[in-house]
Write a protein that holds these residues in place. Structure first.
Motif, mmCIF file in Angstrom:
data_model
loop_
_atom_site.group_PDB
_atom_site.id
_atom_site.type_symbol
_atom_site.label_atom_id
_atom_site.label_comp_id
_atom_site.label_asym_id
_atom_site.label_seq_id
_atom_site.Cartn_x
_atom_site.Cartn_y
_atom_site.Cartn_z
ATOM 1 N N SER A 1 -8.982 5.825 9.428
ATOM 2 C CA SER A 1 -9.818 4.636 7.897
ATOM 3 C C SER A 1 -8.648 4.118 7.095
ATOM 4 N N VAL A 2 -7.691 4.889 7.662
ATOM 5 C CA VAL A 2 -6.117 4.462 6.393
ATOM 6 C C VAL A 2 -5.543 2.883 7.517
ATOM 7 N N PHE B 1 -6.818 -3.549 0.747
ATOM 8 C CA PHE B 1 -6.057 -3.604 0.068
ATOM 9 C C PHE B 1 -5.719 -4.778 -0.969
ATOM 10 N N TRP C 1 1.108 -1.173 0.118
ATOM 11 C CA TRP C 1 0.318 -0.040 -0.158
ATOM 12 C C TRP C 1 0.697 1.426 -0.427
ATOM 13 N N GLU D 1 -8.320 0.397 7.544
ATOM 14 C CA GLU D 1 -9.349 -0.490 6.902
ATOM 15 C C GLU D 1 -8.390 -0.151 5.183
ATOM 16 N N GLU D 2 -8.167 0.594 4.807
ATOM 17 C CA GLU D 2 -7.760 0.702 3.632
ATOM 18 C C GLU D 2 -6.053 0.124 3.311
ATOM 19 N N TYR E 1 0.997 9.804 6.164
ATOM 20 C CA TYR E 1 0.410 8.352 6.932
ATOM 21 C C TYR E 1 1.638 8.511 7.683
#
Length: 418
Positions: free
Chosen positions: A125-126, A133, A17, A128-129, A108
């Motif tokens: 929320s990163v 991924f 990611w 969950e991202e 981030y």
């Protein structure tokens, strides 16, 4: 705080990611237990602010950059910043062209400790991202044609000349390195790093991408760490190969622990590090916490010592880094004369190799590794390089030193399919 379902799966997804951004940095302790590491692994991605500079006033510019942002910053110091600290030059071949110093404030920042992930910078929320991924199926990198800058005979001849300098009293010890390289090299950097980190997991491993340039590191060595007012340095000097036979492996380990030559190499560098730390230390606070500790990694056993001190309140922590840079384990003693001989006898500019990368926290704590056992890659010029070396003392046997270089190179050669 959030606990991912599968930690290794989350780590892999997080790296992939992060790699979609033009700049990212990943540090991995590979579950080695260490008293001074703040996190098990940490990932910084995407630039909000950056500093790129070459030798001149790089340390002062970093001070200003840190003071301006007072935020987490990630970056590296090239070995060639020595020229800013001492009256030295770097005129050897450089196929990589990394900047001498680069730092960035990430958008981030995700840190992982004791099974839990924490978002230190960026939207929550990163996580969950990252969990969602999708990993792309990757093409295998082609086997590369790896060349050496020095032949075995050339290497041995140079070591003998360096031993003559030791005999004459110019130096006691020098870290002499050689380059392995590939031109027109096309690799998948993330995939290559993952393979390296699998073949050779180490406590200060890391992946650093700045646009088209990459550091893929399996380093076992810490340069300098600050925790509160305490500075800690852990130089490595002393190497022995592993054995698949447990009894023989223990015997090799014991032999390394009691090897007079290896101990002599180690103690010279411990003295040099003590001297470097004294420049920044509260008087009388420099101490050797561990001498000749033996630590085991997949390819090698290493002799590691730990030296610490209390930082003087009036010394800026970036000056403490400057006062100890470049690290003694990669130079020799006396330091300045050793660096002059390194420039004269090596044929490749070190650049980021035997420099350091790491991070600084908003409160001025930091942790920096030593860039060894690392693949350096410029995707734009398709130039790939890694260097290996060792400490040369008068007791050194040139042919044995050459074999030790190949041992240190073995994990990377295996990863690159050579």
């Amino acid at each position: 705080m959030k606990t991912p379902q599968n930690i290794s799966d989350f780590k892999q997804k997080a790296l992939h990611w992060a790699n979609q951004f033009e700049v990212c940095c990943f540090f991995d302790s590979n579950e080695y237990k260490d008293a001074y590491s703040a996190y098990d692994f940490i990932i910084a991605a995407e630039v909000t602010h950056e500093l790129r500079c070459n030798t001149g006033s790089a340390f002062d510019e970093l001070k200003s950059f840190y003071a301006l942002h007072k935020q987490w910053i990630f970056g590296f110091f090239s070995y060639d910043l020595k020229n800013e600290i001492e009256d030295l030059q770097s005129n050897n071949t450089d196929g990589l062209n990394f900047p001498d110093l680069y730092f960035f404030v990430p958008k981030y920042l995700i840190a992982f400790k004791d099974g839990q992930a924490e978002v230190l910078l960026g939207k929550k929320s990163v996580l969950e991202e990252i969990e969602l991924f999708q990993l792309q199926k990757q093409e295998q990198s082609e086997t590369l044609q790896i060349s050496q800058r020095l032949s075995k005979d050339q290497y041995i001849a140079k070591v003998e000349e360096l031993r003559d300098h030791i005999l004459r009293g110019d130096i006691y010890e020098v870290n002499f390195c050689q380059e392995f390289f590939a031109e027109n090299a096309e690799i998948n950097p993330v995939q290559t790093f993952e393979l390296l980190n699998t073949v050779s997991p180490t406590p200060f491993a890391g992946y650093f991408k700045i646009y088209d340039q990459y550091i893929l590191s399996a380093t076992p060595e810490r340069f300098l760490c600050k925790r509160g007012a305490k500075l800690i340095s852990q130089p490595i000097k002393g190497t022995a190969k592993r054995s698949f036979d447990p009894t023989e492996d223990e015997a090799i380990k014991s032999q390394l622990r009691n090897d007079i030559k290896e101990q002599a190499e180690n103690v010279m560098i411990v003295d040099l590090v003590r001297h470097d730390l004294t420049k920044s230390a509260v008087k009388g606070s420099v101490k050797v916490d561990e001498l000749f500790g033996i630590y085991s990694f997949p390819q090698v056993h290493q002799m590691i010592s730990t030296i610490s001190c209390e930082l003087k309140p009036e010394i800026h922590f970036i000056d403490a880094i400057k006062n100890a840079f470049p690290m003694g384990s990669m130079t020799g003693a006396p330091k300045v004369k050793a660096m002059k001989l390194i420039e004269a006898y090596e044929v490749t500019k070190r650049g980021i190799y035997s420099g350091s990368f790491g991070c600084i926290s908003p409160d001025g704590d930091f942790d920096f590794n030593v860039v060894i056992r690392s693949i350096l890659y410029n995707a734009k010029s398709k130039y790939l390089s890694f260097q290996v070396g060792g400490a040369i003392t008068y007791q050194s046997n040139a042919a044995s030193e050459y074999e030790e270089c190949l041992l240190k190179a073995s994990a990377i050669l295996k990863v690159l399919g050579d």
